[in-house]
Design a protein around this motif. Structure first.
Motif, PDB file in Angstrom:
ATOM      1  N   VAL A  72       8.094   9.881  10.470  1.00 35.27           N
ATOM      2  CA  VAL A  72       9.019   8.987  11.317  1.00 35.27           C
ATOM      3  C   VAL A  72       9.523   8.115  10.377  1.00 35.27           C
ATOM      4  O   VAL A  72       9.131   7.491   9.369  1.00 35.27           O
ATOM      5  CB  VAL A  72       8.328   8.183  12.348  1.00 35.27           C
ATOM      6  N   GLY A  73      11.066   7.891  10.546  1.00 38.84           N
ATOM      7  CA  GLY A  73      11.760   7.101   9.535  1.00 38.84           C
ATOM      8  C   GLY A  73      12.087   8.064   8.386  1.00 38.84           C
ATOM      9  O   GLY A  73      12.094   7.453   7.063  1.00 38.84           O
ATOM     10  N   ALA A  74      12.398   9.194   8.548  1.00 40.29           N
ATOM     11  CA  ALA A  74      12.610  10.164   7.466  1.00 40.29           C
ATOM     12  C   ALA A  74      13.774  10.116   6.746  1.00 40.29           C
ATOM     13  O   ALA A  74      13.946  10.742   5.795  1.00 40.29           O
ATOM     14  CB  ALA A  74      12.408  11.664   8.126  1.00 40.29           C
ATOM     15  N   THR A  75      14.467   9.114   7.125  1.00 37.49           N
ATOM     16  CA  THR A  75      16.121   8.775   6.432  1.00 37.49           C
ATOM     17  C   THR A  75      15.735   7.561   5.611  1.00 37.49           C
ATOM     18  O   THR A  75      16.746   7.250   4.975  1.00 37.49           O
ATOM     19  CB  THR A  75      17.270   8.800   7.129  1.00 37.49           C
ATOM     20  N   GLY A  76      14.679   6.946   5.799  1.00 33.63           N
ATOM     21  CA  GLY A  76      14.323   5.956   4.901  1.00 33.63           C
ATOM     22  C   GLY A  76      13.891   6.051   3.304  1.00 33.63           C
ATOM     23  O   GLY A  76      13.598   7.327   2.980  1.00 33.63           O
ATOM     24  N   GLY A  77      13.920   5.112   2.769  1.00 35.79           N
ATOM     25  CA  GLY A  77      13.585   5.080   1.158  1.00 35.79           C
ATOM     26  C   GLY A  77      12.335   5.864   1.032  1.00 35.79           C
ATOM     27  O   GLY A  77      12.043   6.749   0.339  1.00 35.79           O
ATOM     28  N   VAL A  78      11.311   5.453   1.731  1.00 37.32           N
ATOM     29  CA  VAL A  78       9.951   6.093   1.614  1.00 37.32           C
ATOM     30  C   VAL A  78       9.845   7.368   2.257  1.00 37.32           C
ATOM     31  O   VAL A  78       9.392   8.309   1.769  1.00 37.32           O
ATOM     32  CB  VAL A  78       8.758   5.081   2.046  1.00 37.32           C
ATOM     33  N   LEU A 431      -0.933   1.408   5.075  1.00 32.94           N
ATOM     34  CA  LEU A 431      -0.497   0.951   3.741  1.00 32.94           C
ATOM     35  C   LEU A 431       0.434  -0.398   3.645  1.00 32.94           C
ATOM     36  O   LEU A 431       1.391  -0.619   4.505  1.00 32.94           O
ATOM     37  CB  LEU A 431       0.187   1.942   3.128  1.00 32.94           C
ATOM     38  N   ARG A 432       0.092  -1.409   3.097  1.00 36.85           N
ATOM     39  CA  ARG A 432       0.879  -2.572   3.156  1.00 36.85           C
ATOM     40  C   ARG A 432       1.474  -2.649   1.616  1.00 36.85           C
ATOM     41  O   ARG A 432       0.804  -3.390   0.561  1.00 36.85           O
ATOM     42  CB  ARG A 432      -0.024  -3.770   3.251  1.00 36.85           C
ATOM     43  N   PRO A 433       2.584  -2.045   1.164  1.00 37.99           N
ATOM     44  CA  PRO A 433       2.991  -2.154  -0.161  1.00 37.99           C
ATOM     45  C   PRO A 433       3.605  -3.581  -0.387  1.00 37.99           C
ATOM     46  O   PRO A 433       3.980  -4.159   0.506  1.00 37.99           O
ATOM     47  CB  PRO A 433       4.077  -1.291  -0.292  1.00 37.99           C
ATOM     48  N   CYS A 434       3.648  -3.998  -1.673  1.00 37.09           N
ATOM     49  CA  CYS A 434       4.346  -5.018  -2.139  1.00 37.09           C
ATOM     50  C   CYS A 434       5.842  -4.737  -2.167  1.00 37.09           C
ATOM     51  O   CYS A 434       6.227  -3.668  -1.678  1.00 37.09           O
ATOM     52  CB  CYS A 434       3.893  -5.740  -3.551  1.00 37.09           C
ATOM     53  N   ALA A 435       6.900  -5.407  -2.793  1.00 42.46           N
ATOM     54  CA  ALA A 435       8.073  -5.293  -2.959  1.00 42.46           C
ATOM     55  C   ALA A 435       8.311  -3.687  -3.458  1.00 42.46           C
ATOM     56  O   ALA A 435       7.787  -3.438  -4.477  1.00 42.46           O
ATOM     57  CB  ALA A 435       8.827  -6.188  -3.772  1.00 42.46           C
ATOM     58  N   GLY A 442       4.179   7.332 -10.339  1.00 44.18           N
ATOM     59  CA  GLY A 442       3.394   7.597 -11.361  1.00 44.18           C
ATOM     60  C   GLY A 442       2.727   6.595 -12.359  1.00 44.18           C
ATOM     61  O   GLY A 442       2.174   6.511 -13.254  1.00 44.18           O
ATOM     62  N   GLN A 443       2.625   5.373 -11.604  1.00 45.51           N
ATOM     63  CA  GLN A 443       2.458   4.061 -12.250  1.00 45.51           C
ATOM     64  C   GLN A 443       0.953   3.860 -11.759  1.00 45.51           C
ATOM     65  O   GLN A 443       0.394   4.327 -10.712  1.00 45.51           O
ATOM     66  CB  GLN A 443       2.997   2.872 -11.629  1.00 45.51           C
ATOM     67  N   PRO A 444       0.110   2.955 -12.654  1.00 44.13           N
ATOM     68  CA  PRO A 444      -1.332   2.631 -12.345  1.00 44.13           C
ATOM     69  C   PRO A 444      -1.118   1.824 -11.127  1.00 44.13           C
ATOM     70  O   PRO A 444      -0.139   0.804 -10.835  1.00 44.13           O
ATOM     71  CB  PRO A 444      -1.790   1.832 -13.312  1.00 44.13           C
ATOM     72  N   LEU A 445      -2.079   1.849 -10.105  1.00 44.18           N
ATOM     73  CA  LEU A 445      -1.960   1.251  -8.867  1.00 44.18           C
ATOM     74  C   LEU A 445      -3.024   0.116  -8.698  1.00 44.18           C
ATOM     75  O   LEU A 445      -4.282   0.465  -9.219  1.00 44.18           O
ATOM     76  CB  LEU A 445      -1.928   2.081  -7.654  1.00 44.18           C
ATOM     77  N   ARG A 459       8.719   3.212  -4.349  1.00 44.16           N
ATOM     78  CA  ARG A 459       8.471   4.104  -3.176  1.00 44.16           C
ATOM     79  C   ARG A 459       8.004   5.271  -3.336  1.00 44.16           C
ATOM     80  O   ARG A 459       7.368   6.069  -2.448  1.00 44.16           O
ATOM     81  CB  ARG A 459      10.040   3.984  -2.494  1.00 44.16           C
ATOM     82  N   GLU A 460       8.208   6.081  -4.686  1.00 47.43           N
ATOM     83  CA  GLU A 460       7.560   7.338  -4.865  1.00 47.43           C
ATOM     84  C   GLU A 460       6.047   7.256  -4.822  1.00 47.43           C
ATOM     85  O   GLU A 460       5.608   8.223  -3.929  1.00 47.43           O
ATOM     86  CB  GLU A 460       7.797   7.623  -6.328  1.00 47.43           C
ATOM     87  N   ASP A 461       5.322   6.297  -5.169  1.00 51.42           N
ATOM     88  CA  ASP A 461       4.153   6.131  -5.274  1.00 51.42           C
ATOM     89  C   ASP A 461       3.575   6.035  -3.826  1.00 51.42           C
ATOM     90  O   ASP A 461       2.418   6.453  -3.272  1.00 51.42           O
ATOM     91  CB  ASP A 461       3.633   5.053  -6.078  1.00 51.42           C
ATOM     92  N   ILE A 462       4.323   5.073  -3.097  1.00 50.44           N
ATOM     93  CA  ILE A 462       4.062   4.817  -1.540  1.00 50.44           C
ATOM     94  C   ILE A 462       3.993   6.228  -0.925  1.00 50.44           C
ATOM     95  O   ILE A 462       3.140   6.651  -0.030  1.00 50.44           O
ATOM     96  CB  ILE A 462       4.745   3.739  -0.944  1.00 50.44           C
TER      97      ILE A 462
END
Ligand SMILES: NC(=O)c1ccc[n+]([C@@H]2O[C@H](COP(=O)([O-])OP(=O)(O)OC[C@H]3O[C@@H](n4cnc5c(N)ncnc54)[C@H](OP(=O)(O)O)[C@@H]3O)[C@@H](O)[C@H]2O)c1
Length: 505
Positions: A72-78, A431-435, A442-445, A459-462
């Motif tokens: 759902v929200g498949a046209t969004g950034g995430v 999931l509550r992402p920050c900005a 591929g960043q450490p989280l 957004r890639e990692d989320i």
């Protein structure tokens, strides 16, 4: 019949029963015929295994193997990244979008789309949820810079560079009401349950499917029926022990095609009874006189109760005698049956049986699934609990927290939406992402709970986390904040990350 416990047996009803279930051709088989006519049957037999494979075709309720992930929200950034990643892995996806043409241009021709708007419940039709095994919800109130956005929303997607934002839609409607509609549809339309027979909305084929199957087939005189009135099915009649009988039942003809219920854990009945103990049975073979998988359940006089019968608890029986065969094959369920019998299993008596009138009301026969892993992933936001929190230094808070009121209470409504998901009974991950940024993944989280985390995350990692969560029992019923940073786990070690957090309940 001469004994006191003998009554006039009804040959006509016997033949009618066999005809209904398509068993009449078998009358020509002498051995079978003689068994029922020539010798008295075993009185402990309440079996009514009378179905053949020649039943009429009925509408398949659930014929496909389950397993579509609804994004759902498949046209969004995430959302678009979730879709791309799932497609790359060959996972069955359905992208819920508001504008199919725009979505097709963005996502490509090969992505299965369904047009709907979560704020309009009528658009969340059964087709949206058909065969869905999990939902990833990345929708959100549209926010844009006050001076307007660039064509591809680059300004909005800028991440941590600040542009004064404004909401385009109403957060209460999108983040709360819309999410509520979606959760409701997910619950009702298959994610946790699937209706096999919903008598509150009966179909025309009801009479083609259900028929009475009483002890008349073995010389008895009990009589029952299943009839519909006011959105309830009434299994009622008179059960008699005359002529060594003692059971009444209603049974479906063989469903064609058989139902694949392998994605579910058991059967759930919504019933109002009379204090008697009934039996529920299902069959995974189409033979007239085969093995049934059975469970007994007690009713409470005049009270609606929900009865859960796990598939694993069903007892294989052949004519009410337990048999040592494997568990029910839930990939091919061909018939259902409800019964009131004098007998339990292997000749034992039903402790809550009385001859005479009985009545069981049934609202629905559904299958349910329990899950060790999340079935609903919600992308919410860090900061949802912070607006109005005493002692908060607003200067150090992200714009969404500082501007919550100007943005229509966006975080407040996201929190209400989260609460509703937590209470829904559907296994979830929030999931509550920050900005959110457009930077590479591929960043450490870093995972935290308590809603104090600040920072940024790709957004890639989320998108990847949304997918990974669906496979991890540690992610079940978890709410977690996420930002880039050293979190004590190797990049991509999702088990380690989710292993650090606690479930909400
Ligand atoms: N921006 C940030 O820094 C940040 C930080 C933390 C959390 N978040 C949250 O994270 C989530 C994902 O962010 P994002 O940047 O991917 O969001 P986004 O690009 O704004 O995408 C939002 C998606 O939701 C869809 N949508 C909106 N209303 C809808 C409705 N009524 N019915 C169906 N779909 C609807 C939009 O569809 P259309 O294309 O039709 O508009 C779009 O696909 C959002 O909830 C956002 O609020 C954002």
């Amino acid at each position: 019949m001469t004994s006191q416990n003998s009554s006039q047996w009804d040959l006509g009803r016997f033949v009618k029963t066999l005809s209904y279930f398509g068993a009449v051709p078998l009358l020509s088989r002498f051995d079978w015929f003689q068994q029922w006519f020539g010798s008295r049957p075993d009185p402990t037999v309440d079996s009514s295994s009378l179905l053949t494979s020649s039943a009429p075709t009925v509408e398949a309720v659930n014929s496909e193997a389950a397993g579509v992930i609804l994004v759902v929200g498949a046209t969004g950034g995430v959302g678009k990244r979730v879709v791309q990643r799932l497609m790359q892995r060959g996972v069955a996806v359905r992208a819920l979008v508001r504008d199919a043409d725009r979505a097709r241009a963005m996502l490509g021709e090969s992505v299965p789309l369904i047009e709907a708007d979560i704020t309009i419940p009528e658009t969340l039709t059964p087709a949206v949820m058909e065969n869905v095994s999990a939902v990833i919800c990345c929708s959100g109130t549209r926010v844009q810079p006050v001076e307007g956005d660039t064509p591809n929303r680059e300004k909005y997607y800028q991440g941590i560079k600040f542009y004064l934002p404004e909401v385009v839609d109403t957060p209460e409607v999108v983040e709360y009401q819309g999410l509520q509609n979606l959760v409701q549809a997910a619950g009702e339309l298959g994610l946790t349950h699937r209706a096999i027979f919903d008598f509150t909305q009966p179909s025309d084929s009801f009479k083609e499917i259900w028929g009475a199957l009483d002890d008349v087939v073995m010389g008895g005189v009990s009589e029952s029926s299943l009839r519909l009135a006011d959105g309830v099915a009434y299994f009622s009649g008179v059960v008699s022990t005359a002529n060594s009988g003692g059971f009444a039942s209603v049974r479906t003809r063989n469903l064609e095609p058989a139902l694949d219920l392998s994605q579910y854990d058991g059967v759930e009945l919504r019933v109002k009874g009379d204090g008697k103990r009934y039996k529920f049975m299902l069959r995974s073979e189409t033979r007239w006189d085969g093995v049934a998988y059975c469970a007994s359940f007690d009713t409470v006089p005049d009270r609606w109760v929900t009865v859960r019968l796990p598939f694993a608890s069903l007892i294989p029986v052949f004519r009410a005698k337990t048999v040592n065969v494997g568990p029910v094959d839930t990939r091919h369920v061909s018939a259902f049956q409800l019964m009131l019998s004098k007998f339990e299993y292997d000749g034992a008596l039903n402790p809550h049986f009385e001859p005479g009138f009985f009545q069981l009301q049934i609202e629905s026969i559904r299958v349910y699934r329990q899950s060790e892993v999340p079935k609903f992933v919600l992308v919410s936001s860090a900061g949802v609990t912070r607006p109005g929190k005493p002692g908060l230094n607003l200067d150090e808070e992200p714009p969404a927290v500082r501007l919550n009121d100007q943005l229509g209470g966006i975080l407040t409504w996201k929190l209400k939406g989260e609460d509703m998901v937590r209470q829904s009974g559907i296994p979830y991950t929030i999931l509550r992402p920050c900005a959110l940024t457009e930077e590479p993944g591929g960043q450490p989280l870093r995972f935290e709970q308590g809603d104090t985390l600040t920072g940024k995350v790709s957004r890639e990692d989320i998108a990847e986390l949304c997918i990974q969560a669906l496979a991890l029992p540690q992610a079940r019923n978890v709410t977690v904040e996420i930002a880039e940073g050293e979190g004590g786990c190797a990049v991509g070690d999702w088990e380690c990350l989710f292993g650090q957090v606690k479930a909400d309940r």
